[in-house]
Design a protein around this motif. Structure first.
Motif, PDB file in Angstrom:
ATOM      1  N   MET A   1      18.064  31.854  17.605  1.00 23.98           N
ATOM      2  CA  MET A   1      18.136  31.370  18.983  1.00 23.98           C
ATOM      3  C   MET A   1      17.096  32.101  19.817  1.00 23.98           C
ATOM      4  SD  MET A   1      19.352  29.501  21.367  1.00 23.98           S
ATOM      5  CE  MET A   1      20.611  28.730  20.378  1.00 23.98           C
ATOM      6  N   ARG A   2      16.184  31.360  20.440  1.00 20.38           N
ATOM      7  CA  ARG A   2      15.117  31.971  21.224  1.00 20.38           C
ATOM      8  C   ARG A   2      15.603  32.182  22.652  1.00 20.38           C
ATOM      9  NH1 ARG A   2      12.375  28.235  17.890  1.00 20.38           N
ATOM     10  NH2 ARG A   2      12.546  26.583  19.442  1.00 20.38           N
ATOM     11  N   GLU A   3      16.285  33.340  22.893  1.00 18.55           N
ATOM     12  CA  GLU A   3      16.910  33.594  24.197  1.00 18.55           C
ATOM     13  C   GLU A   3      15.891  33.570  25.330  1.00 18.55           C
ATOM     14  OE1 GLU A   3      19.898  33.969  25.383  1.00 18.55           O
ATOM     15  OE2 GLU A   3      20.984  33.739  23.519  1.00 18.55           O
ATOM     16  N   SER A   4      14.748  34.248  25.120  1.00 23.66           N
ATOM     17  CA  SER A   4      13.797  34.337  26.220  1.00 23.66           C
ATOM     18  C   SER A   4      13.258  32.965  26.584  1.00 23.66           C
ATOM     19  CB  SER A   4      12.645  35.273  25.836  1.00 23.66           C
ATOM     20  OG  SER A   4      11.981  34.793  24.668  1.00 23.66           O
ATOM     21  N   ASN A   5      13.011  32.119  25.551  1.00 24.93           N
ATOM     22  CA  ASN A   5      12.523  30.779  25.809  1.00 24.93           C
ATOM     23  C   ASN A   5      13.584  29.939  26.505  1.00 24.93           C
ATOM     24  OD1 ASN A   5      10.610  28.630  25.559  1.00 24.93           O
ATOM     25  ND2 ASN A   5      11.844  27.806  23.888  1.00 24.93           N
ATOM     26  N   GLU A   6      14.871  30.094  26.074  1.00 24.39           N
ATOM     27  CA  GLU A   6      15.937  29.291  26.653  1.00 24.39           C
ATOM     28  C   GLU A   6      16.174  29.673  28.109  1.00 24.39           C
ATOM     29  OE1 GLU A   6      20.485  27.863  25.761  1.00 24.39           O
ATOM     30  OE2 GLU A   6      19.346  28.950  24.250  1.00 24.39           O
ATOM     31  N   THR A   7      15.981  30.950  28.424  1.00 23.84           N
ATOM     32  CA  THR A   7      16.147  31.391  29.802  1.00 23.84           C
ATOM     33  C   THR A   7      15.129  30.696  30.704  1.00 23.84           C
ATOM     34  OG1 THR A   7      16.979  33.524  29.083  1.00 23.84           O
ATOM     35  CG2 THR A   7      16.131  33.390  31.321  1.00 23.84           C
ATOM     36  N   MET A   8      13.931  30.463  30.168  1.00 21.13           N
ATOM     37  CA  MET A   8      12.856  29.889  30.961  1.00 21.13           C
ATOM     38  C   MET A   8      12.900  28.369  30.987  1.00 21.13           C
ATOM     39  SD  MET A   8       9.798  32.357  29.588  1.00 21.13           S
ATOM     40  CE  MET A   8       8.540  31.341  30.345  1.00 21.13           C
ATOM     41  N   SER A   9      13.430  27.736  29.953  1.00 22.82           N
ATOM     42  CA  SER A   9      13.353  26.286  29.820  1.00 22.82           C
ATOM     43  C   SER A   9      14.726  25.644  29.937  1.00 22.82           C
ATOM     44  CB  SER A   9      12.746  25.919  28.462  1.00 22.82           C
ATOM     45  OG  SER A   9      11.482  26.525  28.295  1.00 22.82           O
ATOM     46  N   PRO A  10      14.812  24.416  30.482  1.00 22.43           N
ATOM     47  CA  PRO A  10      16.094  23.710  30.555  1.00 22.43           C
ATOM     48  C   PRO A  10      16.627  23.387  29.166  1.00 22.43           C
ATOM     49  CG  PRO A  10      14.449  22.713  32.012  1.00 22.43           C
ATOM     50  CD  PRO A  10      13.721  23.674  31.141  1.00 22.43           C
ATOM     51  N   TRP A  11      17.942  23.127  29.093  1.00 17.68           N
ATOM     52  CA  TRP A  11      18.574  22.837  27.813  1.00 17.68           C
ATOM     53  C   TRP A  11      18.027  21.579  27.164  1.00 17.68           C
ATOM     54  CZ3 TRP A  11      20.747  18.072  27.633  1.00 17.68           C
ATOM     55  CH2 TRP A  11      21.161  17.496  28.850  1.00 17.68           C
ATOM     56  N   TRP A  12      17.445  20.672  27.956  1.00 18.14           N
ATOM     57  CA  TRP A  12      17.006  19.380  27.431  1.00 18.14           C
ATOM     58  C   TRP A  12      15.581  19.400  26.871  1.00 18.14           C
ATOM     59  CZ3 TRP A  12      12.780  18.362  30.284  1.00 18.14           C
ATOM     60  CH2 TRP A  12      12.750  18.857  31.602  1.00 18.14           C
ATOM     61  N   THR A  13      14.878  20.512  26.975  1.00 25.17           N
ATOM     62  CA  THR A  13      13.545  20.565  26.374  1.00 25.17           C
ATOM     63  C   THR A  13      13.684  20.555  24.853  1.00 25.17           C
ATOM     64  OG1 THR A  13      13.530  22.980  26.537  1.00 25.17           O
ATOM     65  CG2 THR A  13      12.505  21.765  28.339  1.00 25.17           C
ATOM     66  N   PRO A  14      12.772  19.904  24.151  1.00 28.25           N
ATOM     67  CA  PRO A  14      12.944  19.714  22.707  1.00 28.25           C
ATOM     68  C   PRO A  14      13.143  21.002  21.909  1.00 28.25           C
ATOM     69  CG  PRO A  14      11.247  18.230  23.521  1.00 28.25           C
ATOM     70  CD  PRO A  14      11.611  19.140  24.672  1.00 28.25           C
ATOM     71  N   ASP A  15      12.416  22.060  22.239  1.00 28.66           N
ATOM     72  CA  ASP A  15      12.556  23.277  21.431  1.00 28.66           C
ATOM     73  C   ASP A  15      13.910  23.948  21.664  1.00 28.66           C
ATOM     74  OD1 ASP A  15      11.771  23.919  24.027  1.00 28.66           O
ATOM     75  OD2 ASP A  15      10.667  25.713  23.422  1.00 28.66           O
ATOM     76  N   VAL A  16      14.392  23.939  22.908  1.00 24.66           N
ATOM     77  CA  VAL A  16      15.702  24.520  23.194  1.00 24.66           C
ATOM     78  C   VAL A  16      16.804  23.675  22.539  1.00 24.66           C
ATOM     79  CG1 VAL A  16      17.363  25.092  25.011  1.00 24.66           C
ATOM     80  CG2 VAL A  16      14.928  25.597  25.329  1.00 24.66           C
ATOM     81  N   HIS A  17      16.685  22.361  22.642  1.00 27.27           N
ATOM     82  CA  HIS A  17      17.672  21.487  22.019  1.00 27.27           C
ATOM     83  C   HIS A  17      17.699  21.680  20.504  1.00 27.27           C
ATOM     84  CE1 HIS A  17      20.334  18.092  21.498  1.00 27.27           C
ATOM     85  NE2 HIS A  17      19.482  17.548  20.632  1.00 27.27           N
ATOM     86  N   ALA A  18      16.543  21.878  19.906  1.00 24.86           N
ATOM     87  CA  ALA A  18      16.484  22.098  18.456  1.00 24.86           C
ATOM     88  C   ALA A  18      17.258  23.357  18.075  1.00 24.86           C
ATOM     89  CB  ALA A  18      15.031  22.205  18.002  1.00 24.86           C
ATOM     90  N   ASP A  19      17.202  24.390  18.912  1.00 26.31           N
ATOM     91  CA  ASP A  19      17.949  25.625  18.650  1.00 26.31           C
ATOM     92  C   ASP A  19      19.453  25.412  18.785  1.00 26.31           C
ATOM     93  OD1 ASP A  19      15.767  27.175  18.083  1.00 26.31           O
ATOM     94  OD2 ASP A  19      15.561  27.992  20.103  1.00 26.31           O
ATOM     95  N   ARG A  20      19.851  24.546  19.712  1.00 23.39           N
ATOM     96  CA  ARG A  20      21.271  24.326  19.994  1.00 23.39           C
ATOM     97  C   ARG A  20      21.914  23.300  19.057  1.00 23.39           C
ATOM     98  NH1 ARG A  20      22.215  21.680  24.443  1.00 23.39           N
ATOM     99  NH2 ARG A  20      24.112  22.746  25.102  1.00 23.39           N
ATOM    100  N   ARG A  21      21.125  22.469  18.415  1.00 26.48           N
ATOM    101  CA  ARG A  21      21.633  21.272  17.768  1.00 26.48           C
ATOM    102  C   ARG A  21      22.649  21.569  16.662  1.00 26.48           C
ATOM    103  NH1 ARG A  21      20.222  16.935  14.159  1.00 26.48           N
ATOM    104  NH2 ARG A  21      20.702  14.914  15.166  1.00 26.48           N
TER     105      ARG A  21
END
Length: 354
Positions: A1-21
């Motif tokens: 899980m890329r915490e620093s990236n998720e903090t900066m980007s909304p949940w709906w961005t493709p890379d964050v969603h890929a981490d959550r999926r």
């Protein structure tokens, strides 16, 4: 899980969603497995309205308020429910005997790793059955969630539980003695009346801080939060049973001891997962408790919520039953290994208040 990236980007961005999926797919599998469990147990799944006259009448629960406009344009106050409980019990009064409900519920002033302003609550009710039947359900669902997620252990913040082991069952009074060195029942009489001075003295002797203006409920809650909850649900899940009658909420008094009620909470890894009652069906007693809760809410927060007289009327004809509310997202967290509740929600509520 890329915490620093998720903090900066909304949940709906493709890379964050890929981490959550992976967490989200696990959620769907667990929800499907639970639905099959209740179908096999001859439950009927129901769907209740979110908008209610009363959101619930517990002093420390906070609701979202709104208003409905009549065809004439007059405003009528309504609330997003904090639980589907009132509606579910009306269905029991109507004649249903085994019901389950996945409901989106709403609680204000709550946000954090284990809290979200909108979350999913799983409630189920068994007419004519004791609340021990809900303990068996709880154990079965913990194991089913683990099996479905493909894990043998629930872990949260370094604390682990084997979800396939039979949960430990301990009364609130036993927990006070074990973890705080306090005889709680000695401060409650057989009518359920509490003695705040006696509890304050016992807490002071045990080295637990007490404020001059503390009520009995204030002191009780402090011990639960500071001394007891951190010790629950390690190695195996814990069922914390027989809450004092004054903390019974919507539970009936125990026939074995008037000082306690048929209420239990389920814990795993120190996380509260569920709250269960042998349901109170005395409408007059329930109204008295609601009035007391709203008086406390007014004292602490300066606000109250209306009572649902329709619910109290239904309660008067509701048959004996047991019911439980389980925080579905929290259980999914533990089963999938997600570190935060928003990671197991397909579309979390927008971040606010920062």
């Amino acid at each position: 899980m890329r915490e620093s990236n998720e903090t900066m980007s909304p949940w709906w961005t493709p890379d964050v969603h890929a981490d959550r999926r992976a967490f989200l797919l696990g959620r769907n599998r667990i929800q499907s497995a639970f639905r099959n469990y209740f179908t096999d147990e001859d439950f009927l799944e129901v769907d209740t309205a979110t908008l209610q006259i009363s959101p619930g009448n517990e002093a420390h629960l906070h609701a979202f308020a709104t208003r409905a406009l009549t065809p004439a344009g007059d405003a009528v106050p309504l609330y997003l429910h904090t639980s589907p409980e009132f509606a579910c019990k009306k269905l029991l009064a109507a004649g249903e005997t085994r019901i389950s409900c996945f409901a989106h519920v709403y609680r204000n002033r709550e946000r954090g790793p284990l809290h979200h302003p909108e979350f999913t609550m799983l409630e189920w009710y068994r007419v004519g059955e004791t609340y021990e039947s809900l303990m068996r359900d709880s154990a079965n669902l913990l194991a089913l969630a683990a099996e479905t997620a493909g894990t043998k252990t629930f872990t949260y913040r370094g604390r682990s539980v084997d979800p396939f082991l039979e949960p430990e069952r301990i009364s609130v009074a036993e927990a006070f003695l074990r973890y705080a060195g306090v005889d709680l029942l000695a401060t409650i009489d057989q009518n359920g009346e509490t003695d705040s001075r006696q509890l304050a003295a016992r807490l002071t002797d045990a080295g637990i801080r007490v404020a001059e203006d503390d009520t009995w409920a204030d002191m009780f809650s402090r011990v639960i939060v500071e001394r007891i909850e951190p010790e629950l649900g390690f190695g195996r899940a814990t069922i914390l049973d027989e809450y004092p009658t004054c903390e019974a909420a919507l539970a009936r008094r125990s026939p074995k001891d008037g000082r306690v009620a048929e209420r239990f909470e389920l814990y795993a890894c120190g996380v509260e997962l569920a709250n269960a009652f042998g349901e109170l069906t005395d409408a007059n007693e329930q109204r008295r408790r609601f009035d007391m809760e709203m008086a406390e809410k007014q004292r602490v927060y300066g606000e109250t919520y209306p009572l649902d007289d329709d619910f109290l009327a239904a309660l008067a004809i509701m048959p004996p039953a047991s019911g439980i509310a389980l925080g579905f997202d929290r259980l999914v967290m533990l089963a999938t290994g997600a570190p935060r509740i928003d990671l197991v929600m397909w579309a979390p509520v927008a971040d606010y208040g920062r």
